[in-house]
Design an enzyme around this catalytic site. Structure first.
Site, mmCIF file in Angstrom:
data_model
loop_
_atom_site.group_PDB
_atom_site.id
_atom_site.type_symbol
_atom_site.label_atom_id
_atom_site.label_comp_id
_atom_site.label_asym_id
_atom_site.label_seq_id
_atom_site.Cartn_x
_atom_site.Cartn_y
_atom_site.Cartn_z
ATOM 1 N N GLU A 338 0.811 -1.256 -0.063
ATOM 2 C CA GLU A 338 -0.072 -0.092 0.045
ATOM 3 C C GLU A 338 0.896 1.455 0.053
ATOM 4 O OE1 GLU A 338 -3.058 0.424 3.097
ATOM 5 O OE2 GLU A 338 -3.552 -1.731 3.088
HETATM 6 O O1 IFM Z 1 -7.861 2.564 4.196
HETATM 7 C C1 IFM Z 1 -6.564 2.136 4.743
HETATM 8 C C2 IFM Z 1 -6.325 0.768 4.839
HETATM 9 O O2 IFM Z 1 -7.539 0.174 5.235
HETATM 10 C C3 IFM Z 1 -5.115 0.469 5.681
HETATM 11 N N1 IFM Z 1 -4.086 1.220 5.188
HETATM 12 C C4 IFM Z 1 -4.140 2.603 5.428
HETATM 13 C C5 IFM Z 1 -5.231 3.041 4.417
HETATM 14 C C6 IFM Z 1 -5.373 4.248 4.278
HETATM 15 O O3 IFM Z 1 -5.510 5.033 5.720
#
Ligand code: IFM
Length: 423
Positions: A338
């Site tokens: 992410e």
């Molecule tokens: O939306 C969240 C996700 O669920 C987990 N990681 C961080 C993202 C942004 O806050």
């Protein structure tokens, strides 16, 4: 299933509760109970016009209720078509435990089939699924008996893991047992913002942390017993930190917090990871607060705030480089599972992605074994206690009509992907 470990994966990530709609779990219950209070709290701060007048606005109750979310549950094929058209060759998603096992020991065959079709839809488009098994939401029966505070939840989770692994073992190669256990513990038991909202409950937090650690390790074994060839890895939220002023005390605080927030969990599950998933968003400048009025008592965060996202997070792409360099010490392949920005106007996203990838690339050139990058998120979605107003998506979602509109930055990201993979 072709084993593609060496290929570089480009894609985006989503999580079930944030995009699917129609879930019944501890979050859906909590949202309904707290929506009014969250909207009221939001009315005490100042908002930029473009967020205030968007739908839903942060001042409206329905902003805080996930409801039908993006209706990705019914529109996943359309969404994966978009991802494919954006050059993605992988997608990270999560399976919703409360759908698969709405009552203890009673598995829902229809939902098991649903996720089989979802995963197959990715494979049919040539996209590698990275499957997360728990992304913060719990079935009601789990929450009712104390959630992750109880050891029984680990045992219950493993039964779900076993069933899901047996069902999808021929379709899934990459598994991520838990999403960001550290964030969950911090937000639910230290900050008290997420359910079950216990603030500064340090002993309980530690117990939950240990249960999650155990769940990760045992999930690793269960998946490998059933699917020896599978790759199982952590998904870990890492925050780059630096001293606000270069004093001995601030430096010591940074070192201590860096261990607690970033590496403690990874150290303790090091032998139960085939890869490391790093999730990087922001950087904190740490400062000693003698009057005990900092964000965490004696510890305060004082950022420069020269480049901030709609969420107020400090943008510092160099942090990506330092974190993957440090994570390389585990000598495992790394996937950036992410990295993203809340940017409703889409004016910072292209630069954000570009800069983070440049720093990632510097790490790769210096020998860090990074094998994938997943932008958060494919779609605008439900950002937990903030609701719908933060817009992280490569694809904008109109919450009136649920229409999808691809943002310019998504096409810019595609150009980067094509440039890197020579397509
Ligand atoms: O939306 C969240 C996700 O669920 C987990 N990681 C961080 C993202 C942004 O806050």
């Amino acid at each position: 299933m072709q084993k593609d470990e060496k290929k570089f994966f480009w894609g985006a990530a989503t999580s079930a509760h944030q995009v699917e709609g129609g879930n019944t779990n501890d979050w859906s219950l909590w949202e309904k109970k707290h929506a009014a209070a969250l909207a009221k709290k939001a009315s005490t701060r100042e908002w930029p016009e473009h967020l205030l007048h968007a739908y839903p606005s942060p001042l409206e109750e329905q902003n805080y209720i996930s409801g039908r979310a993006c209706d990705h549950y019914h529109r996943y094929e359309e969404d994966f078509d978009i991802a494919k058209s954006l050059g993605h060759n992988a997608h990270r998603l999560s399976i919703e435990w409360s759908r698969i096992e709405p009552e203890e020991g009673k598995f829902n065959e229809k939902e098991i089939e649903h996720y089989r079709q979802v995963i197959k839809a990715l494979r049919a488009r040539g996209m590698e699924p990275f499957v997360t098994l728990w992304h913060w939401t719990n079935p009601l029966w789990v929450a009712k008996r104390g959630g992750w505070e109880r050891k029984e939840t680990v045992r219950a989770f493993l039964k779900y893991v076993e069933r899901v692994t047996r069902e999808y073992k021929d379709l899934v190669q990459f598994w991520m047992p838990l999403n960001e256990p550290g964030t969950f513990v911090g937000m639910s038991y230290i900050q008290g913002a997420f359910p079950p909202q216990k603030r500064l409950a340090f002993f309980t937090a530690n117990r939950v942390f240990k249960n999650l650690m155990r769940a990760h390790r045992e999930t690793y074994s269960v998946i490998h017993q059933i699917a020896p060839e599978a790759r199982v890895g952590i998904s870990h939220y890492a925050v780059y930190m630096m001293p606000y002023e270069d004093t001995l005390l601030n430096r010591w605080l940074v070192r201590t917090l860096d261990y607690i927030r970033n590496w403690r969990f990874l150290d303790s599950v090091d032998d139960a990871n085939d890869f490391i998933g790093i999730q990087f968003y922001h950087t904190d400048r740490i400062k000693f607060s003698p009057l005990f009025n900092g964000r965490w008592g004696f510890i305060d965060v004082k950022n420069e705030n020269t480049r901030v996202t709609d969420m107020g997070w400090d943008v510092y792409p160099e942090g990506m480089y330092y974190l993957i360099k440090r994570a390389a010490q585990y000598k495992k392949p790394i996937y950036v599972t992410e990295n993203g920005i809340a940017d409703a106007k889409d004016i910072m996203r292209t630069q954000f992605i570009h800069d983070h990838l440049s720093w990632m690339q510097k790490g790769i050139v210096e020998g860090v074994d990074v094998r994938g990058y997943f932008y958060w998120s494919l779609l605008d979605n439900f950002e937990w206690d903030k609701g719908f107003w933060p817009r992280f998506g490569l694809v904008e979602v109109d919450y009136h009509t649920l229409e999808r509109r691809v943002r310019k930055s998504a096409w810019d990201f595609k150009k980067i992907i094509e440039g890197e993979s020579g397509t």
